[in-house]
Write a protein that holds these residues in place. Structure first.
Motif, short mmCIF file in Angstrom:
data_model
loop_
_atom_site.label_atom_id
_atom_site.label_comp_id
_atom_site.label_asym_id
_atom_site.label_seq_id
_atom_site.Cartn_x
_atom_site.Cartn_y
_atom_site.Cartn_z
N SER A 108 0.83 -1.21 0.00
CA SER A 108 0.00 0.00 0.00
C SER A 108 0.86 1.26 0.00
CB SER A 108 -0.93 0.00 1.23
OG SER A 108 -1.80 -1.10 1.21
N LYS A 109 1.93 1.25 0.81
CA LYS A 109 2.82 2.41 0.87
C LYS A 109 3.54 2.62 -0.45
CE LYS A 109 2.27 3.54 5.26
NZ LYS A 109 1.71 4.87 5.69
N LEU A 110 4.04 1.53 -1.04
CA LEU A 110 4.80 1.65 -2.28
C LEU A 110 3.91 2.05 -3.46
CD1 LEU A 110 7.24 -1.39 -2.00
CD2 LEU A 110 7.82 1.04 -1.90
N THR A 111 2.65 1.62 -3.44
CA THR A 111 1.74 2.00 -4.52
C THR A 111 1.53 3.52 -4.55
OG1 THR A 111 0.62 -0.14 -4.39
CG2 THR A 111 -0.56 1.64 -5.49
N LYS A 112 1.49 4.13 -3.37
CA LYS A 112 1.29 5.58 -3.29
C LYS A 112 2.60 6.36 -3.45
CE LYS A 112 -2.58 4.92 -0.11
NZ LYS A 112 -3.10 5.14 1.25
N TRP A 113 3.72 5.66 -3.34
CA TRP A 113 5.04 6.31 -3.42
C TRP A 113 5.30 6.80 -4.84
CZ3 TRP A 113 9.95 3.92 -5.17
CH2 TRP A 113 11.06 4.69 -4.85
N LYS A 114 5.71 8.06 -4.95
CA LYS A 114 5.97 8.70 -6.25
C LYS A 114 4.78 8.55 -7.20
CE LYS A 114 11.04 8.33 -6.08
NZ LYS A 114 11.28 9.77 -5.99
N LYS A 115 3.60 8.82 -6.67
CA LYS A 115 2.38 8.61 -7.46
C LYS A 115 2.29 9.55 -8.65
CE LYS A 115 -0.45 11.60 -4.48
NZ LYS A 115 -1.67 11.66 -3.64
N ASP A 116 2.89 10.73 -8.55
CA ASP A 116 2.83 11.67 -9.68
C ASP A 116 3.56 11.11 -10.90
OD1 ASP A 116 1.40 13.47 -8.17
OD2 ASP A 116 3.18 14.52 -7.44
N ILE A 117 4.66 10.40 -10.66
CA ILE A 117 5.39 9.78 -11.77
C ILE A 117 4.60 8.61 -12.33
CG2 ILE A 117 7.51 8.56 -12.41
CD1 ILE A 117 8.97 10.12 -10.27
N LYS A 118 4.00 7.82 -11.44
CA LYS A 118 3.26 6.63 -11.87
C LYS A 118 2.02 6.99 -12.69
CE LYS A 118 5.00 3.89 -8.03
NZ LYS A 118 4.73 3.30 -6.72
N LYS A 119 1.42 8.13 -12.40
CA LYS A 119 0.26 8.58 -13.18
C LYS A 119 0.64 8.84 -14.64
CE LYS A 119 -2.28 10.81 -9.40
NZ LYS A 119 -2.75 12.11 -8.85
N GLN A 120 1.91 9.18 -14.86
CA GLN A 120 2.36 9.49 -16.21
C GLN A 120 2.75 8.26 -17.02
OE1 GLN A 120 5.56 12.34 -15.78
NE2 GLN A 120 4.37 13.66 -14.42
N ILE A 121 2.93 7.12 -16.34
CA ILE A 121 3.37 5.92 -17.06
C ILE A 121 2.38 4.76 -16.96
CG2 ILE A 121 5.81 6.49 -16.79
CD1 ILE A 121 5.97 4.57 -14.46
N ASP A 122 1.38 4.88 -16.07
CA ASP A 122 0.41 3.80 -15.88
C ASP A 122 -0.98 4.31 -16.27
OD1 ASP A 122 -1.16 1.69 -15.15
OD2 ASP A 122 -0.42 1.54 -13.09
#
Length: 336
Positions: A108-122
């Motif tokens: 759960s913690k890692l999924t939210k970690w650097k979420k702004d970057i993940k929104k751009q690639i997922d």
């Protein structure tokens, strides 16, 4: 006014569902406790289960599921599913509970970690990484079934992993450890490798460089993360054994739990990547500039066939590791 009433009615139904599930869990736990007391009195060989164990198995998973729902790590169905999985694993063996706890909290913690970057690639990134009941049971279904079989075979309680004295129960414990370590390792690899790797990922089947987010793509950072994720689960299991198991001095060594947990995390990530590369569609959508898991009019095929989705890949990976790990461990586990 109409929308307000509709929202109120929906929230009321959710609240009532929570109350019903909680009452059912309490009734089930009391029923099991009564059966345990009756059996122990009749046969004179079984140890009755403490009511405190039942209470702990209800309240602690309930608190964790409630917090997960409040922090948007779980949606409503995911919280209810997690409550059921948590209850069964906790009442069966505290080592199962701590392993599940490490998986849930770190993922759960890692999924939210650097979420702004993940929104751009997922393309399918959810705010908070909310998991629904399907995702909960694809990751927790195998451990839950194994926990039930463990209770049927051995009864609730903690035992040392020792193939010479507790062959079947040890096999089930390592299967469960393998399934949870597999899920943890795969999650750590995906969540850390996608944002921390300096090099482009490579497809595990062809070793070609592919865009970030491609199913079946691996990086060195991701593989190391999967190893550490499995090790974290194994360490939690091992520490719980040291605390709650009373006859460790006459049993086989327990430290290999950490080693095989790490191995399950790494191997699980590799198996998951291979299944993703071959049986899960990946395409690059030119319109949104991201990898997608389903074919669109603007997507260019990268790898895989549209046979399985991500949840099915996770499920099959955990099944494979749960089947393989105990056999490997049996060959190399030090005998007491």
């Amino acid at each position: 006014m109409f929308y307000y009433q509709e929202d109120f009615f929906r929230e009321y139904l959710k609240m009532m569902a929570n109350i019903v599930v909680l009452n059912l869990l309490i009734c089930i736990s009391l029923a099991f406790w009564i059966v345990s007391m009756t059996a122990s009195t009749y046969y004179g060989t079984l140890q009755p289960i403490s009511p405190w164990r039942w209470l702990f198995s209800v309240l602690v998973p309930l608190l964790i599921a409630t917090q997960g729902f409040k922090k948007k790590s779980l949606d409503h169905s995911g919280a209810l599913g997690g409550l059921v999985v948590g209850f069964i694993l906790t009442v069966a063996n505290y080592s199962f509970f701590t392993s599940l706890f490490v998986f849930f909290v770190t993922s759960s913690k890692l999924t939210k970690w650097k979420k702004d970057i993940k929104k751009q690639i997922d393309s399918e990134y959810k705010e908070g990484g909310q998991r629904n009941w399907v995702q909960v049971f694809c990751n927790g279904g195998v451990p839950t079934e194994l926990a039930v079989l463990y209770m049927i075979e051995n009864g609730p309680g903690e035992i040392p992993i020792d193939f010479s004295k507790q062959y079947t129960a040890s096999w089930m414990c390592l299967s469960l450890l393998g399934a949870l370590a597999c899920s943890t390792g795969d999650t750590w690899a995906s969540e850390i490798g996608s944002v921390m790797s300096k090099s482009k990922p490579r497809l595990i089947t062809t070793w070609e460089k592919v865009p970030v987010g491609t199913n079946g793509a691996i990086t060195l950072v991701g593989l190391l993360s999967s190893l550490l994720g499995g090790m974290a689960v194994g360490t939690a299991y091992f520490i719980t054994q040291l605390i709650f198991v009373t006859d460790l001095e006459i049993s086989a060594p327990q430290w290999p739990i950490i080693v095989f947990g790490a191995a399950a995390g790494l191997l699980g990530s590799v198996v998951d990547s291979y299944l993703g590369a071959t049986m899960q569609y990946s395409g690059f959508d030119q319109n949104i500039g991201m990898v997608v898991n389903h074919q669109t009019k603007d997507s260019k095929h990268i790898s895989g066939k549209p046979i399985l989705d991500n949840n099915a890949v996770n499920l099959f990976s955990s099944i494979i590791i749960a089947l393989v790990l105990p056999g490997v461990a049996w060959c190399f586990w030090p005998r007491g």
